[in-house]
Design a protein around this motif. Structure first.
Motif, mmCIF file in Angstrom:
data_model
loop_
_atom_site.group_PDB
_atom_site.id
_atom_site.type_symbol
_atom_site.label_atom_id
_atom_site.label_comp_id
_atom_site.label_asym_id
_atom_site.label_seq_id
_atom_site.Cartn_x
_atom_site.Cartn_y
_atom_site.Cartn_z
ATOM 1 N N ARG A 69 2.314 2.806 -5.525
ATOM 2 C CA ARG A 69 1.467 3.812 -6.162
ATOM 3 C C ARG A 69 0.453 4.346 -5.158
ATOM 4 O O ARG A 69 0.000 3.626 -4.257
ATOM 5 N N LYS A 72 5.945 11.671 -3.269
ATOM 6 C CA LYS A 72 6.994 11.506 -4.275
ATOM 7 C C LYS A 72 8.374 11.449 -3.648
ATOM 8 O O LYS A 72 9.279 10.772 -4.165
ATOM 9 N N GLU A 76 4.681 6.695 -6.802
ATOM 10 C CA GLU A 76 4.055 7.270 -7.989
ATOM 11 C C GLU A 76 2.622 7.662 -7.643
ATOM 12 O O GLU A 76 1.918 6.910 -6.968
ATOM 13 N N ASP A 115 -1.217 9.123 -8.820
ATOM 14 C CA ASP A 115 -2.274 9.480 -9.761
ATOM 15 C C ASP A 115 -3.242 10.420 -9.046
ATOM 16 O O ASP A 115 -3.481 10.275 -7.835
ATOM 17 N N LYS A 130 -7.885 2.423 -11.037
ATOM 18 C CA LYS A 130 -6.782 3.161 -10.400
ATOM 19 C C LYS A 130 -6.685 2.814 -8.910
ATOM 20 O O LYS A 130 -5.587 2.704 -8.363
ATOM 21 N N SER A 183 -4.984 -0.487 -8.571
ATOM 22 C CA SER A 183 -3.565 -0.492 -8.937
ATOM 23 C C SER A 183 -2.716 0.306 -7.943
ATOM 24 O O SER A 183 -1.520 0.479 -8.153
ATOM 25 N N SER A 184 -3.328 0.771 -6.863
ATOM 26 C CA SER A 184 -2.634 1.592 -5.865
ATOM 27 C C SER A 184 -2.621 0.904 -4.510
ATOM 28 O O SER A 184 -3.581 0.229 -4.136
#
Length: 201
Positions: free
Chosen positions: A2, A31, A36, A38, A67, A70-71
């Motif tokens: 991510r 991508k 993924e 955000d 965020k 989580s990346s």
């Protein structure tokens, strides 16, 4: 994998953002590597001043902080104003500063084993200065900054058209953005396979 792109434009949604337009080329490249993505336009949020993860009632930074955690990849995208990062970018960096005192279950700073890059737009000179300021701050916090993990567009020195108003330099900025993306993704994969240990005490 991510990635989080924090757009530090001064223009609230739905105003067109030159920084967002250039960021879109990097997002497409991410991508293409099956990452993924955000996207946060920080000016749209109530991000209170301070250097803590949660500055109390009404503060919307904690959700952005989640965020970030989580990346594996963080990109700070900022316009150049007066040769410097935007005030929004400075606030984002100040809030990221709280991560200096946060550790994971192996006592590593939480920014360890995450990579970061910088994207800059502006119709004046100063892009390399902005890249240096933001990259230096992210490195202090613990992010790994791969070589050439940046792209920018400007027609400086002096005032001029915006990214959305002039096609000159777009191909170079997009090509540099693709190189930036490749370096970020491969560095993130390398760290996932061989993570940094906790600093020695």
């Amino acid at each position: 994998m991510r990635a989080l792109v924090i757009n530090c434009t001064l223009k609230p949604s739905p105003q067109p953002s030159n920084t967002e337009a250039l960021a879109d080329t990097v997002i497409s490249a991410l991508k293409s590597h099956s990452v993924e993505v955000d996207i946060v336009r920080a000016v749209d949020l109530h991000i209170r001043p301070g250097v803590e993860t949660d500055m109390g009632e009404g503060d919307e930074w904690p959700a952005v902080h989640e965020k970030v955690l989580s990346s594996e990849i963080l990109i700070i995208a900022s316009p150049t104003w007066l040769g410097r990062p935007s005030s929004i970018a400075q606030r984002v960096l100040e809030r990221l500063d709280a991560m200096l005192s946060e550790t994971d279950d192996q006592q590593r700073p939480v920014a360890y084993n995450r990579v970061a890059g910088v994207l800059v737009t502006g119709n004046e000179d100063g892009a390399h200065h902005v890249i240096s300021e933001i990259s230096g701050a992210l490195g202090d916090i613990g992010f790994t900054i791969p070589g050439q993990a940046w792209t920018y567009w400007h027609l400086g020195p002096g005032a001029g058209p915006d990214y959305l108003d002039d096609d000159r330099g777009h191909d170079w900025a997009a090509s540099t953005g693709r190189a930036m993306t490749s370096n970020l993704v491969h560095a993130a994969r390398a760290l996932a396979e061989n993570p940094l240990p906790a600093p020695p005490s």
